[in-house]
Design a protein around this motif. Structure first.
Motif, mmCIF file in Angstrom:
data_model
loop_
_atom_site.group_PDB
_atom_site.id
_atom_site.type_symbol
_atom_site.label_atom_id
_atom_site.label_comp_id
_atom_site.label_asym_id
_atom_site.label_seq_id
_atom_site.Cartn_x
_atom_site.Cartn_y
_atom_site.Cartn_z
ATOM 1 N N PHE B 366 0.840 -1.202 0.000
ATOM 2 C CA PHE B 366 0.000 0.000 0.000
ATOM 3 C C PHE B 366 0.876 1.254 0.000
ATOM 4 O O PHE B 366 0.662 2.196 -0.773
ATOM 5 C CB PHE B 366 -0.903 -0.046 1.241
ATOM 6 C CG PHE B 366 -2.023 0.957 1.256
ATOM 7 C CD1 PHE B 366 -3.229 0.697 0.606
ATOM 8 C CD2 PHE B 366 -1.906 2.143 1.965
ATOM 9 C CE1 PHE B 366 -4.282 1.606 0.649
ATOM 10 C CE2 PHE B 366 -2.957 3.068 2.005
ATOM 11 C CZ PHE B 366 -4.144 2.789 1.348
ATOM 12 N N ALA B 367 1.887 1.265 0.862
ATOM 13 C CA ALA B 367 2.769 2.437 0.999
ATOM 14 C C ALA B 367 3.491 2.716 -0.312
ATOM 15 O O ALA B 367 3.661 3.866 -0.712
ATOM 16 C CB ALA B 367 3.776 2.205 2.125
ATOM 17 N N ALA B 368 3.940 1.650 -0.993
ATOM 18 C CA ALA B 368 4.711 1.847 -2.222
ATOM 19 C C ALA B 368 3.803 2.233 -3.379
ATOM 20 O O ALA B 368 4.172 3.055 -4.217
ATOM 21 C CB ALA B 368 5.485 0.576 -2.572
ATOM 22 N N GLU B 369 2.626 1.634 -3.417
ATOM 23 C CA GLU B 369 1.837 1.734 -4.641
ATOM 24 C C GLU B 369 0.844 2.886 -4.651
ATOM 25 O O GLU B 369 0.516 3.409 -5.718
ATOM 26 C CB GLU B 369 1.107 0.405 -4.872
ATOM 27 C CG GLU B 369 0.611 0.271 -6.284
ATOM 28 C CD GLU B 369 0.102 -1.122 -6.583
ATOM 29 O OE1 GLU B 369 -0.945 -1.228 -7.205
ATOM 30 O OE2 GLU B 369 0.762 -2.117 -6.183
ATOM 31 N N VAL B 370 0.334 3.276 -3.482
ATOM 32 C CA VAL B 370 -0.675 4.341 -3.487
ATOM 33 C C VAL B 370 -0.014 5.671 -3.839
ATOM 34 O O VAL B 370 0.992 6.058 -3.247
ATOM 35 C CB VAL B 370 -1.405 4.438 -2.134
ATOM 36 C CG1 VAL B 370 -2.251 5.709 -2.078
ATOM 37 C CG2 VAL B 370 -2.290 3.228 -1.939
ATOM 38 N N ASP B 371 -0.609 6.330 -4.805
ATOM 39 C CA ASP B 371 -0.074 7.577 -5.332
ATOM 40 C C ASP B 371 -0.844 8.718 -4.687
ATOM 41 O O ASP B 371 -1.874 9.157 -5.183
ATOM 42 C CB ASP B 371 -0.271 7.547 -6.848
ATOM 43 C CG ASP B 371 0.205 8.820 -7.515
ATOM 44 O OD1 ASP B 371 0.915 9.603 -6.863
ATOM 45 O OD2 ASP B 371 -0.145 9.012 -8.688
ATOM 46 N N ALA B 372 -0.346 9.179 -3.529
ATOM 47 C CA ALA B 372 -0.998 10.278 -2.815
ATOM 48 C C ALA B 372 0.049 11.017 -2.008
ATOM 49 O O ALA B 372 1.115 10.474 -1.704
ATOM 50 C CB ALA B 372 -2.094 9.737 -1.896
ATOM 51 N N VAL B 375 0.241 8.808 2.771
ATOM 52 C CA VAL B 375 -0.160 7.403 2.781
ATOM 53 C C VAL B 375 0.048 6.898 4.204
ATOM 54 O O VAL B 375 1.178 6.883 4.701
ATOM 55 C CB VAL B 375 0.655 6.573 1.762
ATOM 56 C CG1 VAL B 375 0.121 5.151 1.700
ATOM 57 C CG2 VAL B 375 0.599 7.222 0.380
#
Lengths: 441, 441
Positions: B366-372, B375
């Protein structure tokens, strides 16, 4: 009659790039470096195909040159050979050896017991680069994008269409063989596709136009996607009262002559009036020896008349705003550093400014006050370049105010996110409770 | 009939701001901190005037509230009092104690003997902030701008016109008394002036609209100046299969209820199907107790029917793209983390995303992939805020991809330039000579 399109639509490819970017964001350094190594191998394996495709582009371009529709300089830039491909491979090897730009922690703060904030570098996401003529730029940019975990959409010039297709096929094959995501690299070939790209603000995070002012301006006007680059390169060499004048002549000549069409070449010399009588004739002679047309304001022309630089053309107000991109330079005599700084503020393009001076106080002021991506002392403006700065290569040079600024290498292709890890922490509890805000070791 | 304008034109003021920015760029930390101290003193000396001006604004606004043309929440935000002014002073004191954000060397490389490259932080230049209602924001933003060496153009809401004028007079007086440049702070009061501001791309470097989606979008569309901010705040709470469900309920309630109109409040819960049967009824009950309207997709509604959460309204596709800014939330049941990530990619606004999980591997992904910009793990989305992050205050929150991103404090108000110091170095000499590219200790 347009050829039937074989490639998927731009929308399909930008969406695929977005999906690839999500996968790249969680990829390991090892996986990305393996991709770079596969790029290198592909440049050997597909070398014959690439050079044959390039030969066809060059043959077509030669007819254009013969017909006067293309310059010889452009043709030279188009040409690939064994040496350029070996240089490309060496560049990729060097890139592989560079530290991972992703996952660097640039701030770490404990907000409270068990609540840790970290600012961590991450890829920008989907980057689109529009480039001209030099086909090796495609492989360099693809390397920078992969190392920094970004998906790349690349649109090359039509004169290099066959070369770019052959290079892209080689690179895409290398990515697939490494198991890197489909959509990591996509080549756009048609000018009409660029218009679609500029509208894809949901799936494209950054556009990098590498090309002339007109291209950059037209793209800036046509998209809400952030554009990295520079329309103008109007750089000055400022010669202070305390300048070493021989050095100033050498720097002015290098900054104008070494590659006049470059964005970091000098267009105007600003000369302190106290040294103008000695400097202006000397620099005029040196520049004319190298074939440069020298223009000047009234005071510069008066200085030239007294020396060997007579017959200098008049520089009008329009000259101060003109990027000649050619062997032409304008000289203005200023009363003091203040007037030079005012001139730069009014006419500069915030690209690169250099001051020739032996006076530390003058340099301190110039360094602090000049608003440009590069501010130099006793060095040619031509050093403003990603390779010379030690970035390996560059995707472009930005004159914007926000990051990235100046020559953009790996560091400029990453952004950051804030990661916060807690254990059920709720904001409501901090109405009465203070934060600790303690730096994490 | 419009009043005659007493202030100089916007063009005159943006030019004056540009001149002030040049002087601020070379100002010492001591000079800027003295200005902050003078701000604090002025908030005491002019306190009666400021509170009287605010009382007049509040009286006028009260009639608006009585007539149903303004909300009571807005009136509360407009009101200044002794406590708010003391908090402001404390904030300025804290800002003064913070390290100088300018002049930090973030990269230092020797390019060759005697040729040293340094990347140094510097002010952005001229920053324009458009803010609403809370007049204390003016003093907070003026403090951040001064500490970071930026000239500020500030445009406040008309409902706070008298308060802002009194505050600006106090702050401008403080600046003048310290010898800080005229033009360091300028208050714009008229809506028509904003249009002029948006066109001043030569003299304004950054625009920060603080306000609703409509304001931000309209500004983004109307200027070529970079805009820092966020139009949308569509944040999700994602409840993983491995979530502590009590914690997940507490975080969901905090993220929705603690301040529903905030941009970092949650609008949608994404719930793993394996825990939906237990979580959905529990969270629905807890949210309804706090007055929240809960909507759901078919699977969420089926879960609710089986528990205490029956009678849940249907969430349609439009709900996933709606920032309610109110006590309404939508629940979607997802098959797995992949589906949640897809949903966030498609519907999120890149503001702040939180995952509730005890599973480290799920968090890593989640930390690597979420683009925000933010996170989070096991923490409320409401923590996304400059004060909570320890930045002292914020000028805004950016959901853009380039720096600055997230809550923007001092670090986000500086950019950098490359300083290169040589001794007559010319690029022509490096045709055959290598660079050393050695890090400088």
């Amino acid at each position: 009659m347009p050829e039937p399109t074989r490639d998927p639509s731009v929308a399909a490819r930008t969406r695929r790039a977005r999906e690839a970017a999500a996968a790249l964001a969680r990829s390991s350094r090892a996986a990305r470096d393996a991709g770079l190594q596969a790029f290198e191998a592909a440049l050997d394996e597909d070398r014959a195909t690439i050079l044959a495709a390039n030969a066809a582009d060059v043959a077509a371009a030669s007819s254009e040159v013969a017909a006067g529709r293309m310059t010889r300089a452009l043709l030279d830039r188009l040409k690939l050979d064994e040496r350029k491909l070996d240089d490309l491979k060496r560049g990729l090897t060097a890139l592989r050896a560079m530290p991972d730009p992703l996952g660097r922690v640039t701030l770490a703060t404990e907000l409270d017991d068990g609540l840790a904030l970290r600012r961590v570098t991450c890829p920008i996401g989907v980057v689109a680069v529009i480039f001209e003529s030099r086909p090796e730029a495609l492989a360099q940019i693809a390397g920078l994008a992969l190392k920094s975990g970004n998906a790349l959409l690349a649109k090359g010039g039509s004169e290099a269409a066959r070369s770019n297709r052959a290079l892209a096929d080689a690179l895409e094959g290398a990515l697939a063989a490494c198991g890197l995501p489909d959509g990591t690299l996509s080549l756009l070939t048609d000018r009409a596709e660029v218009a679609e790209l500029l509208g894809a603000d949901r799936d494209v995070d950054l556009i990098v136009p590498r090309g002339g002012n007109a291209l950059v301006r037209s793209i800036q006007r046509s998209t809400s996607i952030p554009v990295l680059g520079h329309a103008d390169g109007l750089c000055h060499v400022t010669v202070d009262r305390a300048a070493d004048l021989d050095m100033a002549v050498a720097i002015a000549v290098d900054a104008k002559v070494q590659y006049a069409a470059a964005c970091n070449a000098a267009e105007t010399l600003l000369v302190h009036r106290d040294v103008a009588a000695r400097f202006v004739p000397a620099v005029t002679e040196a520049l004319r020896e190298r074939g440069v047309e020298v223009r000047g304001d009234d005071r510069a022309r008066a200085c030239a008349e007294r020396g060997a630089g007579g017959g200098m053309a008049i520089a009008t107000d329009a000259d101060w705003d003109t990027e000649y991109s050619d062997l032409v330079i304008a000289i203005r005599v200023v009363d003091d550093l203040d007037e030079a700084l005012q001139h730069i503020r009014r006419h500069g393009s915030r690209h690169t400014e250099t001051l020739v001076t032996e006076d530390d106080a003058a340099w301190q002021r110039f360094a602090a006050e000049v608003d440009a991506a590069g501010v130099f002392r006793n060095a040619s403006t031509r050093f403003a370049d990603g390779f010379r700065y030690g970035f390996g290569a560059e995707v472009g040079i930005s004159t914007g105010k926000l990051h990235p600024r100046g020559p953009v290498g790996l560091d400029g292709l990453v952004t950051y996110k804030y990661l916060l890890e807690g254990n059920g922490h709720r904001v409501a509890d901090y109405a009465t409770r203070p934060f600790t805000h303690r730096p994490i070791g």
